[in-house]
Design a protein around this motif. Structure first.
Motif, PDB file in Angstrom:
ATOM      1  N   ASP A  59      55.439  -8.594 146.598  1.00 27.40           N
ATOM      2  CA  ASP A  59      55.437  -8.902 145.163  1.00 27.40           C
ATOM      3  C   ASP A  59      56.823  -9.468 144.870  1.00 27.40           C
ATOM      4  OD1 ASP A  59      57.014  -6.610 145.303  1.00 27.40           O
ATOM      5  OD2 ASP A  59      56.052  -5.607 143.615  1.00 27.40           O
ATOM      6  N   SER A  60      57.164  -9.714 143.599  1.00 23.61           N
ATOM      7  CA  SER A  60      58.426 -10.423 143.372  1.00 23.61           C
ATOM      8  C   SER A  60      59.621  -9.583 143.818  1.00 23.61           C
ATOM      9  CB  SER A  60      58.553 -10.896 141.926  1.00 23.61           C
ATOM     10  OG  SER A  60      58.607  -9.790 141.079  1.00 23.61           O
ATOM     11  N   ARG A  61      59.566  -8.258 143.590  1.00 25.48           N
ATOM     12  CA  ARG A  61      60.641  -7.374 144.053  1.00 25.48           C
ATOM     13  C   ARG A  61      60.719  -7.367 145.581  1.00 25.48           C
ATOM     14  NH1 ARG A  61      65.376  -5.517 143.980  1.00 25.48           N
ATOM     15  NH2 ARG A  61      65.682  -3.361 144.629  1.00 25.48           N
ATOM     16  N   GLY A  62      59.573  -7.286 146.242  1.00 22.28           N
ATOM     17  CA  GLY A  62      59.537  -7.261 147.700  1.00 22.28           C
ATOM     18  C   GLY A  62      60.050  -8.566 148.307  1.00 22.28           C
ATOM     19  N   SER A  63      59.712  -9.705 147.689  1.00 23.61           N
ATOM     20  CA  SER A  63      60.188 -10.989 148.194  1.00 23.61           C
ATOM     21  C   SER A  63      61.705 -11.080 148.081  1.00 23.61           C
ATOM     22  CB  SER A  63      59.546 -12.143 147.431  1.00 23.61           C
ATOM     23  OG  SER A  63      58.147 -12.050 147.539  1.00 23.61           O
ATOM     24  N   GLU A  64      62.216 -10.533 146.971  1.00 28.91           N
ATOM     25  CA  GLU A  64      63.668 -10.538 146.756  1.00 28.91           C
ATOM     26  C   GLU A  64      64.354  -9.648 147.807  1.00 28.91           C
ATOM     27  OE1 GLU A  64      64.715  -9.648 142.582  1.00 28.91           O
ATOM     28  OE2 GLU A  64      66.177  -8.261 143.467  1.00 28.91           O
ATOM     29  N   LEU A  65      63.770  -8.468 148.070  1.00 33.30           N
ATOM     30  CA  LEU A  65      64.339  -7.575 149.086  1.00 33.30           C
ATOM     31  C   LEU A  65      64.264  -8.215 150.471  1.00 33.30           C
ATOM     32  CD1 LEU A  65      62.997  -4.166 147.768  1.00 33.30           C
ATOM     33  CD2 LEU A  65      65.417  -4.752 148.058  1.00 33.30           C
ATOM     34  N   PHE A  66      63.146  -8.920 150.758  1.00 29.78           N
ATOM     35  CA  PHE A  66      63.056  -9.569 152.069  1.00 29.78           C
ATOM     36  C   PHE A  66      64.143 -10.630 152.212  1.00 29.78           C
ATOM     37  CE2 PHE A  66      61.617 -12.909 154.968  1.00 29.78           C
ATOM     38  CZ  PHE A  66      61.771 -12.184 156.131  1.00 29.78           C
ATOM     39  N   GLN A  67      64.405 -11.364 151.125  1.00 29.98           N
ATOM     40  CA  GLN A  67      65.470 -12.367 151.190  1.00 29.98           C
ATOM     41  C   GLN A  67      66.821 -11.711 151.496  1.00 29.98           C
ATOM     42  OE1 GLN A  67      65.137 -15.103 147.912  1.00 29.98           O
ATOM     43  NE2 GLN A  67      66.509 -16.553 148.893  1.00 29.98           N
ATOM     44  N   GLN A  68      67.051 -10.524 150.933  1.00 27.29           N
ATOM     45  CA  GLN A  68      68.289  -9.785 151.256  1.00 27.29           C
ATOM     46  C   GLN A  68      68.308  -9.376 152.726  1.00 27.29           C
ATOM     47  OE1 GLN A  68      69.391  -6.580 148.557  1.00 27.29           O
ATOM     48  NE2 GLN A  68      68.425  -7.642 146.844  1.00 27.29           N
ATOM     49  N   ILE A  69      67.138  -8.974 153.254  1.00 24.99           N
ATOM     50  CA  ILE A  69      67.059  -8.600 154.680  1.00 24.99           C
ATOM     51  C   ILE A  69      67.491  -9.771 155.567  1.00 24.99           C
ATOM     52  CG2 ILE A  69      65.413  -8.117 156.562  1.00 24.99           C
ATOM     53  CD1 ILE A  69      63.880  -6.300 154.612  1.00 24.99           C
ATOM     54  N   THR A  70      67.052 -10.991 155.198  1.00 25.43           N
ATOM     55  CA  THR A  70      67.360 -12.156 156.045  1.00 25.43           C
ATOM     56  C   THR A  70      68.864 -12.436 156.103  1.00 25.43           C
ATOM     57  OG1 THR A  70      67.154 -13.795 154.274  1.00 25.43           O
ATOM     58  CG2 THR A  70      65.141 -13.253 155.489  1.00 25.43           C
ATOM     59  N   ARG A  71      69.620 -11.862 155.170  1.00 28.03           N
ATOM     60  CA  ARG A  71      71.076 -12.069 155.181  1.00 28.03           C
ATOM     61  C   ARG A  71      71.840 -10.902 155.793  1.00 28.03           C
ATOM     62  NH1 ARG A  71      70.012 -15.169 149.975  1.00 28.03           N
ATOM     63  NH2 ARG A  71      69.931 -13.204 148.833  1.00 28.03           N
ATOM     64  N   LEU A  72      71.121  -9.868 156.268  1.00 30.38           N
ATOM     65  CA  LEU A  72      71.787  -8.716 156.884  1.00 30.38           C
ATOM     66  C   LEU A  72      72.311  -9.085 158.267  1.00 30.38           C
ATOM     67  CD1 LEU A  72      69.155  -5.915 156.152  1.00 30.38           C
ATOM     68  CD2 LEU A  72      71.464  -6.056 155.175  1.00 30.38           C
ATOM     69  N   PRO A  73      73.499  -8.563 158.643  1.00 30.38           N
ATOM     70  CA  PRO A  73      74.009  -8.847 159.999  1.00 30.38           C
ATOM     71  C   PRO A  73      73.064  -8.348 161.093  1.00 30.38           C
ATOM     72  CG  PRO A  73      75.360  -7.164 158.888  1.00 30.38           C
ATOM     73  CD  PRO A  73      74.426  -7.740 157.854  1.00 30.38           C
ATOM     74  N   GLU A  74      72.372  -7.216 160.867  1.00 29.27           N
ATOM     75  CA  GLU A  74      71.497  -6.659 161.915  1.00 29.27           C
ATOM     76  C   GLU A  74      70.202  -7.457 162.083  1.00 29.27           C
ATOM     77  OE1 GLU A  74      72.567  -4.910 159.218  1.00 29.27           O
ATOM     78  OE2 GLU A  74      73.022  -2.824 159.739  1.00 29.27           O
ATOM     79  N   TYR A  75      69.748  -8.093 160.997  1.00 23.85           N
ATOM     80  CA  TYR A  75      68.461  -8.801 161.055  1.00 23.85           C
ATOM     81  C   TYR A  75      68.718 -10.213 161.613  1.00 23.85           C
ATOM     82  CZ  TYR A  75      63.670 -10.048 159.874  1.00 23.85           C
ATOM     83  OH  TYR A  75      62.356 -10.449 159.948  1.00 23.85           O
ATOM     84  N   TYR A  76      68.805 -10.286 162.960  1.00 25.76           N
ATOM     85  CA  TYR A  76      69.196 -11.504 163.659  1.00 25.76           C
ATOM     86  C   TYR A  76      68.154 -12.615 163.543  1.00 25.76           C
ATOM     87  CZ  TYR A  76      65.803  -9.560 166.777  1.00 25.76           C
ATOM     88  OH  TYR A  76      64.628  -9.045 167.247  1.00 25.76           O
ATOM     89  N   LEU A  77      66.886 -12.277 163.234  1.00 20.44           N
ATOM     90  CA  LEU A  77      65.784 -13.241 163.377  1.00 20.44           C
ATOM     91  C   LEU A  77      66.020 -14.547 162.616  1.00 20.44           C
ATOM     92  CD1 LEU A  77      64.458 -10.185 163.489  1.00 20.44           C
ATOM     93  CD2 LEU A  77      62.327 -11.465 163.582  1.00 20.44           C
ATOM     94  N   THR A  78      66.454 -14.421 161.366  1.00 21.08           N
ATOM     95  CA  THR A  78      66.577 -15.610 160.511  1.00 21.08           C
ATOM     96  C   THR A  78      67.696 -16.528 160.996  1.00 21.08           C
ATOM     97  OG1 THR A  78      65.898 -14.168 158.715  1.00 21.08           O
ATOM     98  CG2 THR A  78      66.675 -16.356 158.107  1.00 21.08           C
ATOM     99  N   ALA A  79      68.845 -15.929 161.324  1.00 22.33           N
ATOM    100  CA  ALA A  79      69.998 -16.726 161.770  1.00 22.33           C
ATOM    101  C   ALA A  79      69.681 -17.428 163.082  1.00 22.33           C
ATOM    102  CB  ALA A  79      71.215 -15.827 161.926  1.00 22.33           C
ATOM    103  N   VAL A  80      69.000 -16.705 163.972  1.00 22.54           N
ATOM    104  CA  VAL A  80      68.706 -17.250 165.283  1.00 22.54           C
ATOM    105  C   VAL A  80      67.672 -18.386 165.183  1.00 22.54           C
ATOM    106  CG1 VAL A  80      67.380 -16.560 167.316  1.00 22.54           C
ATOM    107  CG2 VAL A  80      69.475 -15.367 166.750  1.00 22.54           C
TER     108      VAL A  80
END
Ligand code: AVJ
Length: 342
Positions: free
Chosen positions: A45-66
């Motif tokens: 939902d809109s809150r979840g999409s916003e939280l997922f976008q924050q996840i993609t910027r986390l140092p541990e969540y390598y998937l997006t950067a890679v």
């Protein structure tokens, strides 16, 4: 060309009773099971999409950067597979991604002729995307579709007889079980024409410590993302979940080869959900399964492509070999025997 978007079907949970009923039914079935489950498709939902976008910027969540590294490194190679004739660049579940912008800008710079066709069932996400592409790359022709993936592809295919290249990035395919992934890919194959291309993001099997960290970040964003599912039930279905009585748990199933997320009840409790008209009992430490994120070997990716009617053109990977964007070609002329190889 000015950007525009077309609504093929209305799927807005906020103001569609039928979609809310479907959500309520899935929650009822999932929470009535002896092993409780809630589907990860309800995270966004809109809150979840916003939280997922924050996840993609986390140092541990390598998937997006890679994956960004892969697309920047190989955008020229990908462009090389697209002939000089006009094509449709279709993106499934586009969300809101700067990785795609990189490709759009590059293809445009190379003088390729294409229209960008993002397909998503969320109208608000699609609207945002259209506005942002219009701002960043006003020359780009955009025909966004608010629709189910395969309805959108078929509609586009009937209307514009061009070669299609479909992007399904970010390891979204990891949320599917093997059977679901086969079903999804076979549907995709059915919606496309011989020689069309697909580029699919797969997260690769790797050191388990790296995986555990990626799905259990120290800032607690992944935990908030998971718990938002209960808050969404509270908001949309009149649920009475006390969020503080549940905790996020992310673990790796070594046999299945995937990360799994759970919400664990920390006490014995009954939770009433008004729209369902009943309450659900939780034992202390009883889990709700909320997500699979399967990890792949390159050999498993190749088997999956063969089983569903695609020819692997190449695997594009990063320097550490953590992730693959796999480029496949639709094969409609192959003998049926080859398609049913397991
Ligand atoms: C958006 C499905 C690719 O599985 O890695 C991130 C979602 N879940 N952290 C993933 C997610 C927990 C993500 N996908």
């Amino acid at each position: 060309m000015p950007a525009d978007y077309k609504i093929l079907a209305e799927h807005d949970y906020a103001d569609s009773f039928t979609e809310r009923d479907a959500f309520a039914l899935d929650v009822l079935v999932g929470l009535s099971s002896p092993r409780k489950t809630l589907s990860s498709k309800y995270f966004y939902d809109s809150r979840g999409s916003e939280l997922f976008q924050q996840i993609t910027r986390l140092p541990e969540y390598y998937l997006t950067a890679v994956e960004r590294e892969i697309l920047v490194t190989y955008r020229d190679r990908i462009a090389g597979h697209l002939e000089r004739e006009p094509f449709n660049l279709i993106e499934l579940g586009a969300g809101f991604s700067d990785k795609t912008m990189t490709l759009l800008r590059h293809f445009h710079g190379q003088g390729l002729t294409f229209q960008f066709v993002p397909i998503d069932i969320s109208e608000s996400a699609t609207h945002q995307l259209v506005v942002s592409v219009g701002k960043d790359l006003p020359e780009c022709e955009v025909h966004a579709l608010v629709a189910e993936y395969f309805d959108g592809i078929k509609w586009m295919n009937n209307r514009y007889r061009r070669r299609n290249i479909v992007l399904f990035l970010g390891s979204s395919i990891g949320n599917f079980t093997h059977n679901e992934a086969c079903f999804f890919l076979r549907n995709l194959w059915n919606s496309l024409n011989d020689d069309d291309l697909v580029l699919i993001g797969f997260d690769l099997k790797k050191d388990i410590d790296l995986l555990l960290k990626a799905y259990n970040d120290t800032q607690g964003i992944t935990s908030a993302f998971n718990l938002n599912l209960l808050e969404r039930i509270n908001r949309e279905l009149g649920g009475h979940f006390e969020i503080g009585k549940f905790r996020h748990f992310g673990t790796y199933d070594v046999f299945a080869g995937g990360m799994e997320s759970y919400l664990v009840s920390m006490a014995r409790q009954n939770v009433f959900i008004e729209q369902i008209g009943r309450s659900f009992a939780f034992e202390p430490w009883e889990p709700i399964h909320t997500e699979y994120s399967y990890k792949y070997l390159v050999s498993e990716i190749e088997t999956l492509a063969g089983e569903t009617g695609f020819e692997v053109i190449e695997h594009l990977s990063d320097a550490r070999q953590w992730f693959v964007d796999s480029l496949w070609k639709v094969q409609k002329s192959a003998s049926p025997a080859r398609l049913h190889r397991v």
